[in-house]
Design an enzyme around this catalytic site. Structure first.
Site, PDB file in Angstrom:
ATOM      1  CD  GLU A  32      -2.933  -1.045   2.317  1.00 14.88           C
ATOM      2  OE1 GLU A  32      -3.005  -0.044   3.032  1.00 14.88           O
ATOM      3  OE2 GLU A  32      -3.575  -2.088   2.525  1.00 14.88           O
ATOM      4  CG  ASP A  81     -14.170   4.262 -18.822  1.00  6.72           C
ATOM      5  OD1 ASP A  81     -13.250   3.572 -19.324  1.00  6.72           O
ATOM      6  OD2 ASP A  81     -15.046   3.792 -18.082  1.00  6.72           O
ATOM      7  CB  THR A 134      -9.650  -2.261 -18.558  1.00 10.74           C
ATOM      8  OG1 THR A 134      -9.995  -2.142 -19.940  1.00 10.74           O
ATOM      9  CG2 THR A 134     -10.882  -2.059 -17.708  1.00 10.74           C
ATOM     10  CE  LYS A 136     -13.394  -3.955 -20.843  1.00  9.68           C
ATOM     11  NZ  LYS A 136     -13.257  -3.056 -19.694  1.00  9.68           N
TER      12      LYS A 136
HETATM   13  N1  DSN Z   1     -17.344  -5.646 -18.437  1.00 11.30           N
HETATM   14  C1  DSN Z   1     -16.804  -4.636 -19.305  1.00 11.30           C
HETATM   15  C2  DSN Z   1     -17.358  -4.735 -20.679  1.00 11.30           C
HETATM   16  O1  DSN Z   1     -17.714  -5.829 -21.060  1.00 11.30           O
HETATM   17  O2  DSN Z   1     -17.423  -3.757 -21.396  1.00 11.30           O
HETATM   18  C3  DSN Z   1     -16.982  -3.277 -18.754  1.00 11.30           C
HETATM   19  O3  DSN Z   1     -17.396  -3.281 -17.450  1.00 11.30           O
END
Ligand code: DSN
Length: 487
Positions: free
Chosen positions: A75, A250, A279, A282
């Site tokens: 942390e 985002d 994220t 992806k």
């Molecule tokens: N679960 C992600 C998506 O499928 O876009 C976003 O939360």
């Protein structure tokens, strides 16, 4: 290196050895987990993965997550931890942040968030800290909240809890955390949402501007999870500036297209947003996790994210983020990112040429949003029938969806995963053909009482086998983790 073997062949063989050893060690403790892990690879190899938010990380990224960094608490931030012995975590976190700053041209990068939602919570926290807490403490002459009187503390809590957020509506393609009422973001803020044009399905910046002028949000969120088009972030920043809002973007879905320089100029959010969240798993093709990129003025508050908002950072995942970001800085990633967008166009054209309806009439990112109501199906029925045929998708609302967020009328598709396997434009046209075959041959079912059902369905005889056989040809031609052979 044996004759005829490439460095990639040698690495794949090494990865096979590593995974065989790992599964033997795991299986000695809980064989069912080793078996499920093997089965997951087999299943992923043998299905058409079209979930827009998924991908296949490299063996290097995956292997990085399986180490003793998992055991370390850390942390705090680099050089400023609440635990002793964090020198190697500091190294890892610094490298990951350096790659993120360089890749995205961001003044500051925070690589600790465990997911996209966590990254958004850190961003919310830092906007509130920057614009509400710090000015209040200065006004009241206090160093921190512990020095406030009960009356001042009440005032601060009231100010903290009464801020406004404007984000894209869920059924227009926004995310739950963009102010959707049932989500915490829709409860901790007074929220309003902007949608898309009812005729075209496209974002209308004049409508966003008018809403922002009327509502005067502290936070304006741009970005999406299911909008198949690009966004002009320069315009969104202009709107934010006109109303004194903080622009938060985002880019969880399209970070790979930003990293791969498909989205440049006004379509690159990083120079325009005060805070950009993402994220890492992806289109960016890294490990499961999140990140916050910030302009300097927000860096100190973003840094307080753990333990303010987050549990201890996952050091093994930060290490894997560093590896994935290093991969994304290679020139080959730009080729990959461009192929994601080209393949999405081909998939969209494949549907349109076969008479299917797409939200916005096409795509210019990695997403295709198919409206399945013209096939007489709900999203849920279509998703299930496609899965029976080995096509993995997820149902999704379309704008003003008559079937709501559970059954839906849409199927959201994305090209990042199959593009990683090497699928090209012709393959995606064939994928559209196979999907249309399934959807045309699926009949909506009935409830137990005999009424129309939104969930049950009947897939025509032989369709699943026909589609699986055609998919297998493509999947065999583009193997997942080529050369990785488990014993
Ligand atoms: N679960 C992600 C998506 O499928 O876009 C976003 O939360």
């Amino acid at each position: 290196m044996p004759t005829g073997q490439t460095p990639a062949d040698t690495l794949a063989k090494t990865a096979s050895t590593a995974y065989d050893a790992a599964l033997e060690v795991i299986g000695a403790v809980e064989p069912r987990i080793a078996a499920a892990t093997r089965q997951e690879l087999a299943d992923q190899r043998s299905s058409l993965k079209l979930i827009a938010s998924e991908n296949y990380a490299s063996p290097a990224v995956l292997l990085t997550m399986g180490t003793w960094f998992s055991d370390k608490y850390a942390e705090g931030t680099v050089g400023h931890r609440f635990y002793a012995g964090c020198q190697n975590v500091d190294t890892v976190e610094s490298i990951a942040a350096e790659h993120a700053r360089e890749l995205f041209g961001a003044p500051y990068a925070y690589v600790q968030p465990h997911s996209g939602i966590d990254a958004n919570l850190v961003a919310f926290w830092s906007i509130l800290a920057h614009h509400v807490e710090t000015p209040a403490l200065e006004r009241l002459g206090a160093k921190n909240v512990n020095e406030l009187s009960e009356a001042d503390w009440e005032t601060l809590r009231h100010e903290f809890g009464n801020q406004r957020l404007l984000g894209m509506a869920l059924d227009a393609g926004g995310h739950l955390t963009h102010g959707f009422r049932p989500n915490i973001s829709g409860k901790m803020f007074h929220q309003q949402q902007y949608g898309t044009d009812p005729e075209t399905g496209l974002l209308d910046y004049d409508v966003v501007r008018a809403k922002a002028k009327e509502f005067k949000p502290l936070v304006l969120i741009a970005g999406y999870s299911a909008y198949p088009r690009r966004v002009n972030f320069a315009k969104m920043r202009e709107i934010a500036d006109e109303v004194g809002a903080t622009l938060m973007v985002d880019m969880a879905h399209f970070a790979g297209l930003v990293a791969g320089k498909v989205f440049t100029g006004d379509e690159d959010p990083v120079p325009f947003a005060h805070l950009t969240t993402t994220t890492t798993h992806k289109s960016l093709r890294g490990p499961r996790g999140g990140m916050v990129l910030a302009q300097e003025e927000f860096a100190a508050d973003v840094d307080r994210g753990c333990p303010m908002v987050l549990g201890g950072p996952l050091s093994h995942v930060m290490a894997a983020k560093a590896v994935a970001l290093a991969e994304a800085r290679q020139p080959s990633f730009q080729t990959y990112a461009q192929a994601i967008a080209d393949n999405a166009k081909s998939l969209a054209e494949g549907f349109l040429s076969r008479g299917a309806n797409l939200v916005t009439g096409g795509t210019d990112n990695h997403i295709v949003l198919l409206d399945v109501s013209s096939f007489g199906l709900t999203g849920r029925q279509a998703e299930s029938a496609l899965l029976d045929a080995g096509v993995v998708t997820n149902r999704n609302s379309v704008p003003a969806d008559p079937n709501g967020a559970w059954y839906t009328s849409g199927i959201r598709l994305g090209t990042p995963a199959l593009t990683t396997r090497g699928f090209g434009a012709d393959d995606f046209d064939r994928v559209a053909d196979l999907m249309v075959d399934v959807l045309r041959n699926t009949q909506p079912g009935t409830t137990k009482a005999g009424g129309p059902s939104k969930a049950t369905y009947a897939l025509g005889d032989g369709v699943a086998d026909r589609v699986r056989a055609a998919s297998a040809e493509m999947l065999d031609a583009h193997p997942l983790y080529p050369g990785l052979d488990l014993a």
